[in-house]
Design a protein around this motif. Structure first.
Motif, mmCIF file in Angstrom:
data_model
loop_
_atom_site.group_PDB
_atom_site.id
_atom_site.type_symbol
_atom_site.label_atom_id
_atom_site.label_comp_id
_atom_site.label_asym_id
_atom_site.label_seq_id
_atom_site.Cartn_x
_atom_site.Cartn_y
_atom_site.Cartn_z
ATOM 1 N N ARG A 1 -6.207 2.753 -4.288
ATOM 2 C CA ARG A 1 -6.944 1.542 -4.659
ATOM 3 C C ARG A 1 -7.027 1.304 -6.161
ATOM 4 N NH1 ARG A 1 -8.083 -2.884 -1.857
ATOM 5 N NH2 ARG A 1 -9.994 -2.717 -0.662
ATOM 6 N N ALA B 1 -11.829 -6.705 -3.110
ATOM 7 C CA ALA B 1 -11.673 -5.489 -2.297
ATOM 8 C C ALA B 1 -11.898 -5.788 -0.825
ATOM 9 C CB ALA B 1 -12.644 -4.416 -2.782
ATOM 10 N N ASP C 1 -14.456 -0.363 1.790
ATOM 11 C CA ASP C 1 -13.460 0.434 2.510
ATOM 12 C C ASP C 1 -14.082 1.465 3.441
ATOM 13 O OD1 ASP C 1 -11.592 -0.979 1.105
ATOM 14 O OD2 ASP C 1 -10.837 0.703 -0.073
ATOM 15 N N ILE D 1 -15.512 -1.382 -4.817
ATOM 16 C CA ILE D 1 -14.287 -1.283 -4.030
ATOM 17 C C ILE D 1 -14.535 -0.489 -2.752
ATOM 18 C CG2 ILE D 1 -11.911 -0.431 -4.002
ATOM 19 C CD1 ILE D 1 -11.971 -0.683 -7.102
ATOM 20 N N TYR D 2 -15.072 0.709 -2.922
ATOM 21 C CA TYR D 2 -15.118 1.635 -1.790
ATOM 22 C C TYR D 2 -16.199 1.294 -0.773
ATOM 23 C CZ TYR D 2 -11.584 4.329 -4.129
ATOM 24 O OH TYR D 2 -10.401 4.705 -4.716
ATOM 25 N N HIS E 1 0.856 -1.192 0.000
ATOM 26 C CA HIS E 1 0.000 0.000 0.000
ATOM 27 C C HIS E 1 0.886 1.234 0.000
ATOM 28 C CE1 HIS E 1 -3.463 2.406 0.648
ATOM 29 N NE2 HIS E 1 -4.230 1.380 0.960
ATOM 30 N N LYS F 1 -4.365 -3.010 -5.310
ATOM 31 C CA LYS F 1 -4.678 -1.952 -6.262
ATOM 32 C C LYS F 1 -5.249 -2.616 -7.516
ATOM 33 C CE LYS F 1 -1.414 1.601 -4.823
ATOM 34 N NZ LYS F 1 -0.473 2.656 -5.302
ATOM 35 N N LYS G 1 -7.284 -5.655 1.496
ATOM 36 C CA LYS G 1 -7.422 -4.210 1.703
ATOM 37 C C LYS G 1 -6.292 -3.400 1.090
ATOM 38 C CE LYS G 1 -11.284 -4.186 3.979
ATOM 39 N NZ LYS G 1 -12.483 -3.548 3.380
ATOM 40 N N GLU G 2 -5.199 -4.044 0.698
ATOM 41 C CA GLU G 2 -4.089 -3.298 0.145
ATOM 42 C C GLU G 2 -3.899 -3.535 -1.351
ATOM 43 O OE1 GLU G 2 -0.587 -3.860 2.454
ATOM 44 O OE2 GLU G 2 -1.452 -2.981 4.262
#
Length: 381
Positions: free
Chosen positions: A228, A63, A171, A167-168, A16, A70, A67-68
């Motif tokens: 991300r 995702a 997060d 994805i988000y 990350h 891309k 969590k890390e």
């Protein structure tokens, strides 16, 4: 850097690049501070309520589990079907942008238009048009600028939001409510009401970020997305929208900072920006630096915090101002205030000779006025 075999989700596991403390990355993401009505939703609807494709379900799963990671290949998820669904999700009677195109006009010959748009997107020929600037009256008599995007920009933005939400939504933290799938104004109010009644809250900080949408820093915005998203084509699309500028009375002007209120992509970009600037930071602050209990609720750029101790509230307000300034933002000096709250607030003020507190509906009034909702009454100076 280890590169995984390319999959349908288009992911590269990597370290990350975010320099935010590791403790932030390991915070209870998706687990709400306010316990009622704040669960993370695990269903996979698009903004319009349609089910997402199997490929997008894979993006969300990745995702959630990594969590890390891309994501390096996202644009291929922008299919003809997704563009068609995105068009169908737009408001039929919305005002046209600088292209003058209405929903009904675009619907005529829709299939050919969507296929052509898809082709331009994937060969790099798509060009974002400037937003058409209009103004709406605010309650205090001032006018708020809105940006109306061209129809095809709305379609593409909606499709990209559908992808990035996979994805988000894995997060974003539980106390973030604004403009998220499966979350409503009423849930935000219920959570706030519950927390103020059930938790040890004696002071409320009603924080207002001055001109947030106009002042967010575009360079920081891209850096945050890059935590991300590593698909250069998706990043270029976002940069195109941020750099498209505005048209007002036939004249084009650049916008050095900010993202137009009213565009389809702006709410998601705002949540991403504040996720890194505020949410992760406050989540660590309340656990590591607060003396007593702290509750948090954010609805877009409107923020309410509850504190057990006034010393925590005062210290936090000062540090929040310092934090925001690092990212081109500042608290509104008149609209941000600490409010004494609870059953003893009035008698405490009387004992100090401060007189009767005047009522304030705080964040709740802005909810009901069109941004969030309500009936919750706070008393403040």
């Amino acid at each position: 850097m280890y590169v995984a075999e390319e999959s349908d989700s288009g992911i590269v596991p990597m370290n990350h690049s975010n320099k935010i403390e590791q403790s932030m990355a390991e915070s209870e993401e998706g687990r709400p501070l306010i316990e009622e009505n704040t669960q993370q939703f695990s269903t996979r609807p698009t903004q319009s309520g349609e089910r997402v494709s199997q490929g997008l379900a894979g993006v969300r799963r990745a995702a959630r589990e990594q969590k890390e990671m891309k994501f390096t290949a996202l644009l291929h998820h922008v299919t003809v079907d997704l563009l068609r669904d995105s068009f169908g999700s737009l408001k039929r009677k919305a005002a046209p942008g600088v292209d003058g195109m209405t929903w009904q006009e675009y619907e005529a010959g829709l299939e050919d238009r969507i296929i052509d748009l898809h082709s331009r997107l994937h060969r790099g020929a798509y060009r974002a048009l400037p937003s058409r600037r209009v103004y709406i009256e605010k309650g205090d008599g001032r006018k708020r600028p809105l940006g109306i995007a061209a129809l095809e920009d709305k379609i593409v933005q909606h499709a990209v939001v559908t992808i990035l939400n996979q994805i988000y939504e894995e997060d974003f933290l539980g106390f973030s409510y604004g403009f998220r799938p499966g979350r409503s104004q009423h849930q935000a109010l219920d959570a706030l009401s519950w927390a103020l009644v059930r938790r040890k809250v004696n002071y409320v900080l009603d924080a207002d970020i001055q001109g947030f949408f106009d002042n967010l820093d575009k360079a920081w915005m891209i850096k945050f997305v890059e935590h991300r998203v590593a698909d250069r084509r998706v990043l270029r699309l976002i940069q195109k929208w941020l750099k498209a500028g505005v048209m007002e009375e036939g004249k084009w002007s650049d916008t050095e900072t900010g993202t137009p209120q009213g565009s389809v992509i702006s709410p998601l970009l705002a949540n991403i920006y504040l996720h890194y600037v505020f949410d992760l930071w406050v989540d660590v602050w309340r656990r590591k630096h607060a003396r007593g209990e702290v509750i948090v609720l954010r609805y877009a750029d409107d923020i309410v915090l509850g504190f057990q101790w006034g010393t925590d509230a005062d210290r936090f307000r000062k540090q929040l101002g310092e934090r925001l300034r690092k990212f081109g933002l500042e608290l509104h000096p008149e609209k941000t205030r600490r409010i004494e709250f609870g059953r003893y607030a009035e008698q405490n003020r009387k004992r100090r000779g401060e007189g009767k507190p005047r009522p304030s509906t705080s964040l709740a009034s802005r909810i009901s006025a069109g941004r969030m909702g309500t009936g919750l009454l706070l008393c403040g100076a």
